[in-house]
Design a protein around this motif. Structure first.
Motif, PDB file in Angstrom:
ATOM      1  N   GLN A  93       0.831  -1.204   0.000  1.00 38.34           N
ATOM      2  CA  GLN A  93       0.000   0.000   0.000  1.00 38.34           C
ATOM      3  C   GLN A  93       0.873   1.265   0.000  1.00 38.34           C
ATOM      4  O   GLN A  93       0.643   2.198  -0.768  1.00 38.34           O
ATOM      5  CB  GLN A  93      -0.904  -0.005   1.236  1.00 38.34           C
ATOM      6  CG  GLN A  93      -1.747   1.238   1.425  1.00 38.34           C
ATOM      7  CD  GLN A  93      -3.030   1.216   0.630  1.00 38.34           C
ATOM      8  OE1 GLN A  93      -3.780   0.251   0.680  1.00 38.34           O
ATOM      9  NE2 GLN A  93      -3.280   2.267  -0.131  1.00 38.34           N
ATOM     10  N   LYS A  94       1.882   1.270   0.827  1.00 37.87           N
ATOM     11  CA  LYS A  94       2.779   2.425   0.907  1.00 37.87           C
ATOM     12  C   LYS A  94       3.550   2.627  -0.395  1.00 37.87           C
ATOM     13  O   LYS A  94       3.682   3.763  -0.878  1.00 37.87           O
ATOM     14  CB  LYS A  94       3.755   2.244   2.071  1.00 37.87           C
ATOM     15  CG  LYS A  94       3.116   2.325   3.436  1.00 37.87           C
ATOM     16  CD  LYS A  94       4.136   2.074   4.542  1.00 37.87           C
ATOM     17  CE  LYS A  94       3.472   2.108   5.926  1.00 37.87           C
ATOM     18  NZ  LYS A  94       4.443   1.799   6.996  1.00 37.87           N
ATOM     19  N   ASP A  95       4.034   1.513  -0.968  1.00 40.49           N
ATOM     20  CA  ASP A  95       4.798   1.611  -2.220  1.00 40.49           C
ATOM     21  C   ASP A  95       3.941   2.168  -3.353  1.00 40.49           C
ATOM     22  O   ASP A  95       4.398   3.008  -4.142  1.00 40.49           O
ATOM     23  CB  ASP A  95       5.332   0.229  -2.616  1.00 40.49           C
ATOM     24  CG  ASP A  95       6.432  -0.264  -1.679  1.00 40.49           C
ATOM     25  OD1 ASP A  95       7.024   0.578  -0.984  1.00 40.49           O
ATOM     26  OD2 ASP A  95       6.675  -1.489  -1.642  1.00 40.49           O
ATOM     27  N   VAL A  96       2.695   1.714  -3.430  1.00 34.36           N
ATOM     28  CA  VAL A  96       1.801   2.156  -4.503  1.00 34.36           C
ATOM     29  C   VAL A  96       1.413   3.617  -4.318  1.00 34.36           C
ATOM     30  O   VAL A  96       1.475   4.415  -5.259  1.00 34.36           O
ATOM     31  CB  VAL A  96       0.541   1.258  -4.555  1.00 34.36           C
ATOM     32  CG1 VAL A  96      -0.490   1.844  -5.516  1.00 34.36           C
ATOM     33  CG2 VAL A  96       0.904  -0.150  -4.980  1.00 34.36           C
ATOM     34  N   GLN A  97       1.013   3.965  -3.085  1.00 31.43           N
ATOM     35  CA  GLN A  97       0.559   5.329  -2.851  1.00 31.43           C
ATOM     36  C   GLN A  97       1.691   6.341  -3.013  1.00 31.43           C
ATOM     37  O   GLN A  97       1.452   7.503  -3.370  1.00 31.43           O
ATOM     38  CB  GLN A  97      -0.049   5.438  -1.448  1.00 31.43           C
ATOM     39  CG  GLN A  97      -0.887   6.680  -1.242  1.00 31.43           C
ATOM     40  CD  GLN A  97      -2.120   6.726  -2.144  1.00 31.43           C
ATOM     41  OE1 GLN A  97      -3.074   5.988  -1.936  1.00 31.43           O
ATOM     42  NE2 GLN A  97      -2.099   7.585  -3.159  1.00 31.43           N
ATOM     43  N   LYS A  98       2.902   5.900  -2.802  1.00 31.01           N
ATOM     44  CA  LYS A  98       4.058   6.780  -2.975  1.00 31.01           C
ATOM     45  C   LYS A  98       4.219   7.201  -4.433  1.00 31.01           C
ATOM     46  O   LYS A  98       4.652   8.324  -4.729  1.00 31.01           O
ATOM     47  CB  LYS A  98       5.317   6.055  -2.494  1.00 31.01           C
ATOM     48  CG  LYS A  98       6.566   6.900  -2.507  1.00 31.01           C
ATOM     49  CD  LYS A  98       7.746   6.114  -1.960  1.00 31.01           C
ATOM     50  CE  LYS A  98       9.018   6.949  -2.001  1.00 31.01           C
ATOM     51  NZ  LYS A  98      10.189   6.190  -1.505  1.00 31.01           N
ATOM     52  N   GLU A 103      -6.432   1.968  -2.632  1.00 35.99           N
ATOM     53  CA  GLU A 103      -6.634   0.972  -1.582  1.00 35.99           C
ATOM     54  C   GLU A 103      -6.290  -0.411  -2.138  1.00 35.99           C
ATOM     55  O   GLU A 103      -6.759  -0.783  -3.208  1.00 35.99           O
ATOM     56  CB  GLU A 103      -8.079   0.989  -1.086  1.00 35.99           C
ATOM     57  CG  GLU A 103      -8.319   0.077   0.101  1.00 35.99           C
ATOM     58  CD  GLU A 103      -9.708   0.228   0.694  1.00 35.99           C
ATOM     59  OE1 GLU A 103     -10.031  -0.518   1.634  1.00 35.99           O
ATOM     60  OE2 GLU A 103     -10.463   1.096   0.218  1.00 35.99           O
ATOM     61  N   ILE A 104      -5.472  -1.132  -1.395  1.00 38.28           N
ATOM     62  CA  ILE A 104      -5.097  -2.492  -1.784  1.00 38.28           C
ATOM     63  C   ILE A 104      -6.105  -3.461  -1.171  1.00 38.28           C
ATOM     64  O   ILE A 104      -6.323  -3.457   0.047  1.00 38.28           O
ATOM     65  CB  ILE A 104      -3.669  -2.848  -1.302  1.00 38.28           C
ATOM     66  CG1 ILE A 104      -2.662  -1.807  -1.801  1.00 38.28           C
ATOM     67  CG2 ILE A 104      -3.290  -4.241  -1.770  1.00 38.28           C
ATOM     68  CD1 ILE A 104      -2.525  -1.736  -3.298  1.00 38.28           C
ATOM     69  N   PHE A 105      -6.713  -4.289  -2.001  1.00 41.44           N
ATOM     70  CA  PHE A 105      -7.734  -5.229  -1.544  1.00 41.44           C
ATOM     71  C   PHE A 105      -7.214  -6.662  -1.582  1.00 41.44           C
ATOM     72  O   PHE A 105      -6.459  -7.031  -2.494  1.00 41.44           O
ATOM     73  CB  PHE A 105      -8.979  -5.149  -2.426  1.00 41.44           C
ATOM     74  CG  PHE A 105      -9.686  -3.827  -2.365  1.00 41.44           C
ATOM     75  CD1 PHE A 105     -10.593  -3.556  -1.354  1.00 41.44           C
ATOM     76  CD2 PHE A 105      -9.454  -2.855  -3.327  1.00 41.44           C
ATOM     77  CE1 PHE A 105     -11.249  -2.335  -1.304  1.00 41.44           C
ATOM     78  CE2 PHE A 105     -10.105  -1.640  -3.291  1.00 41.44           C
ATOM     79  CZ  PHE A 105     -10.999  -1.379  -2.271  1.00 41.44           C
ATOM     80  N   SER A 106      -7.636  -7.443  -0.618  1.00 43.55           N
ATOM     81  CA  SER A 106      -7.411  -8.888  -0.669  1.00 43.55           C
ATOM     82  C   SER A 106      -8.540  -9.509  -1.478  1.00 43.55           C
ATOM     83  O   SER A 106      -9.722  -9.347  -1.137  1.00 43.55           O
ATOM     84  CB  SER A 106      -7.405  -9.478   0.740  1.00 43.55           C
ATOM     85  OG  SER A 106      -7.586 -10.878   0.703  1.00 43.55           O
TER      86      SER A 106
END
Length: 780
Positions: free
Chosen positions: A623-628, A636-639
């Protein structure tokens, strides 16, 4: 003793009323769907009937020009309107970046002529006639800062930050039990003119009409066909083996005509009634058990001239007091459990307890009052006058056992039904849809700058916990669009398929979907088809040498006015996998394409991530890597597994509802059983004393009580199992794959109830088995 009996009566009736009335309110809520509109008897949904090579289907969708066509060409139609979706996300932003969530549909200027709502601000006809103008609901306006501040504000969806629209008016919210429960109505003029006026294909719209007073929808068949002849190539369609027609269906029956909704209404009705019944039976059982202790009181009343109606009046007052206290107790229970109730039933208490529902509940409560007064009153009236001067030994034992049998039957039914629901829910949670998804994550880059999206993928791939990253148009558990299949040189429209559109080349390996023949498509002129596709094609073509290398024509893809991919060559056949869920399995044959993410990124908004092990830490890191890398949109990262499981929430709620009902019904029933054993012990104390003097052991005396009750449990098991088998079958109809109502479920429910009954009987019979027989005889 009297105080304890009052407490038991209030508790059993209060619990039964709380659960039973809430479930009845839910039944009324579902049954009254869409019934709040003015002139609801004149509002109809336009349905499409399609015959393709003899296979007949009907749909709720139409093309954009059909609804206005009804108004223009069909006499008797007063108004016609249509709606359609636009954005996938329900997150909107104001210009100052304040987030507001809501459901948006496109609507035309006739919308409020058909679906009347109170207009708080603006002229809906004027607003909905202008591009990029919208009406919003009261609750949405309040989230924007207030009704007085919403009009004039500019909004945009998070998936289309450059596409902005202005709020031009406000309408009163739609009730919760309405199909049109939307928060934003964006003007239809904002959408492509071709789509709005198209008469065939692109059937993404839902159309509605309001007929003039006295018009019978069945009388419009010829006018509707005449409209089609003027605007659709009906002869060409018939030559290709297809037919299309339209008909009207009552809008207020749309919701309840759904088999899943209909079965839910039936099941909740049954459960609510049996819970009320078990409470009523327990109340009557306790009241009858008081006959021995109250016999002298009744006898004295009769000595002083009390007649039948005086006895009924006395019991009526007592029942009224108990019922009022029970209603108060039930209200406290419902209010205390408000969050749980609203979660399980999917509606607020305010929406559930509308005036119509309250009217039904008053009728149910009045019926309970009558039965709980008349039955005991009839038995009390049979008490002879002479009991004022001697002991009364009549105990109405058969009545008590019959009431206990009803309660045992209800408990066995509920426990067995709960087992079936739990087993099916477990099957859904651990579903095997034909692809592997346990360690899969995903996020949506629709509306995101593609350079940023590519950088986010590169950042993910650098994570050592990531195994693979792919992209695709849609997720397998989502709804799927359809297109039609032709063969080159053949004008026949063969069948409709579930079009999964494009994914990157590694999509099949990512989800571990087996390729049965051939290979994965590599160009946009190549396509992979499902096993079911090949089987279906056998009805129309001789493909004995296999499907690989065969050419097909797919509407939208092959059309020059669509994607213009031309004739498509089949390069692979993959194993069928489930498209959708167990509750909405798309059984059509399916196709998949492969696309280059550099060239067709806009058509593949979903980024799929497979990780070695799915943990909260891994999700947080990704999530942090993508939002960066992505700015301007909250990602939002979903399972995948968790999202798919959440789609079975209605089944979870049903399971928990039945579980709660079962637990409380068991408590209520066994309070009655305890009272029965207590009364039987007192009544048979002399008999037990004589048996003990003659050498009977404690275990033999216990077996007398247990064996007698077990006969009734066995009879209850037969009826309860049959009822559970039938109701479980109704509930399982909504699933494409279902558990079997195994004999083990029935036996397990029987054994659990029997075991609880046996333990209850033994524990409450120990006192009489240990009593001094001399004292028992002396008291007699």
């Amino acid at each position: 003793m009297k105080k304890r009996n009052w407490i038991l009566k209030v508790f059993s009736l209060g619990v039964g009323l709380a659960i039973g009335c809430v479930l009845i309110a839910k039944v009324c809520f579902e049954s009254a769907y869409d019934s709040f509109y003015k002139d609801i008897d004149r509002i109809y949904i336009i349905k499409t009937g399609v015959s393709r090579q003899g296979a007949v289907n009907d749909f709720n969708q139409i093309s954009g020009g059909v609804a206005p066509g009804f108004k223009q060409y069909v006499p008797g139609v007063e108004y016609a309107t249509r709606t359609t979706f636009l954005f996938e996300s329900d997150k909107y932003y104001t210009e100052d970046r304040r987030q507001v969530s809501g459901k948006l549909v496109l609507a035309d200027t006739s919308f409020f002529h058909v679906f009347d709502r109170n207009i708080l601000e603006g002229d809906p006809v004027q607003v909905l006639s202008q591009p990029r103008m919208a009406m919003v609901s009261r609750s949405f306006a309040e989230k924007m800062g207030g009704i007085d501040k919403a009009v004039g504000q500019v909004l945009y969806n998070e998936d289309a930050s450059g596409w902005k629209f202005t709020v031009g008016g406000i309408y009163e919210d739609f009730p919760e039990n309405g199909s049109m429960n939307c928060d934003l109505l964006l003007s239809m003029a904002s959408y492509d003119k071709w789509s709005r006026e198209n008469w065939l294909g692109n059937d993404r719209y839902v159309g509605f009409v309001k007929l003039e007073e006295g018009v019978d929808p069945s009388s419009l068949t010829e006018a509707i066909h005449s409209m089609q002849e003027k605007n659709q190539p009906l002869e060409e369609l018939e030559k290709s083996g297809s037919k299309i027609w339209y008909y009207l269906s009552a809008f207020d029956k749309l919701h309840t005509s759904d088999p899943q909704v209909r079965n839910t209404i039936v099941i909740l009705s049954i459960v609510s009634l049996v819970l009320l019944l078990i409470s009523l039976m327990n109340y009557i059982l306790i009241t009858i058990s008081e006959m021995v202790s109250r016999s002298k009181e009744i006898g004295v009343h009769k000595c002083y001239g009390a007649g039948r109606w005086d006895i009924y009046k006395m019991l009526c007052k007592e029942t009224m007091k108990v019922l009022l206290m029970a209603l108060g107790f039930s209200a406290v229970l419902v209010w205390a459990a408000k969050p749980l109730v609203e979660d399980l039933l999917g509606a607020s208490l305010r929406a559930l307890f509308i005036p119509e529902t309250i009217g039904v509940l008053i009728g149910v409560i009045f019926l309970l009052f009558l039965v709980s007064t008349i039955v005991p009153g009839y038995l009390y009236d049979k008490i002879p006058v002479g009991v004022a001067f001697r002991n009364y030994r009549e105990n109405r034992r058969k009545w008590k056992l019959a009431l206990l049998w009803v309660q045992f039957t209800i408990n066995i039914f509920l426990v067995c039904f709960m087992f079936v629901i739990a087993a099916q829910y477990d099957k859904a949670l651990n579903d095997r849809p034909g692809y592997t998804y346990e360690n899969v994550l995903y996020y949506n880059v629709r509306g995101v700058d593609q350079l940023q999206a590519s950088r986010s993928i590169a950042a993910i791939l650098s994570n050592p916990e990531v195994v693979d990253v792919e992209r695709c148009y849609g997720l397998p558990f989502d709804y799927c669009s359809g297109n039609n299949i032709y063969l080159p040189g053949d004008d026949r429209e063969l069948f409709n398929i579930a079009d999964q559109y494009a994914g990157t080349k590694g999509f099949f390996d990512f989800f571990e979907i087996p390729m049965l023949e051939g290979r994965v498509p590599e160009t946009i002129q190549e396509v992979a088809v499902s096993r079911n596709f090949v089987e279906k094609m056998k009805e129309f073509a001789d493909w004995k040498d296999g499907a690989i290398g065969k050419e097909i024509y797919v509407t939208e893809h092959s059309d020059s006015s669509g994607m213009n991919q031309g004739i498509l060559t089949i390069t692979g056949v993959y194993e069928d996998y489930r498209i959708g869920l167990l509750t909405r399995n798309d059984e059509r044959p399916s196709i998949r394409f492969t696309a280059d993410p550099e060239l067709y990124a806009d058509f593949m908004p979903y980024v799929l991530i497979k990780v070695k092990q799915l943990t909260p830490e891994v999700i947080s890191e990704i999530q942090k890597d993508v939002q960066k890398e992505i700015t301007g949109k909250d990602i939002e990262i979903f399972s995948y597994k968790q999202v798919m499981q959440s789609m079975y929430d209605d089944n979870r709620k049903m399971k928990n509802t039945i579980l709660i009902g079962s637990l409380f019904s068991i408590v209520i029933a066994f309070l009655g059983l305890i009272g029965y054993i207590r009364d039987e012990s007192q009544r048979r104390s002399k008999e037990i004393a004589i048996r003990k003097i003659n050498g009977a052991t404690s275990s033999e005396i216990l077996s007398l009580f247990v064996s007698e009750i077990m006969k009734w449990v066995l009879a209850a098991a037969i009826v309860g199992d049959l009822a559970a088998y039938y109701v479980s079958g109704l509930w399982l109809e909504q699933f494409s794959e279902k558990v079997t109502v195994s004999l083990w479920y029935l036996l397990a429910a029987d054994l659990i109830v029997a075991l609880i009954v046996a333990v209850t009987v033994v524990i409450n019979s120990l006192q009489i088995t240990r009593a001094n027989p001399v004292l028992s005889l002396k008291s007699e």
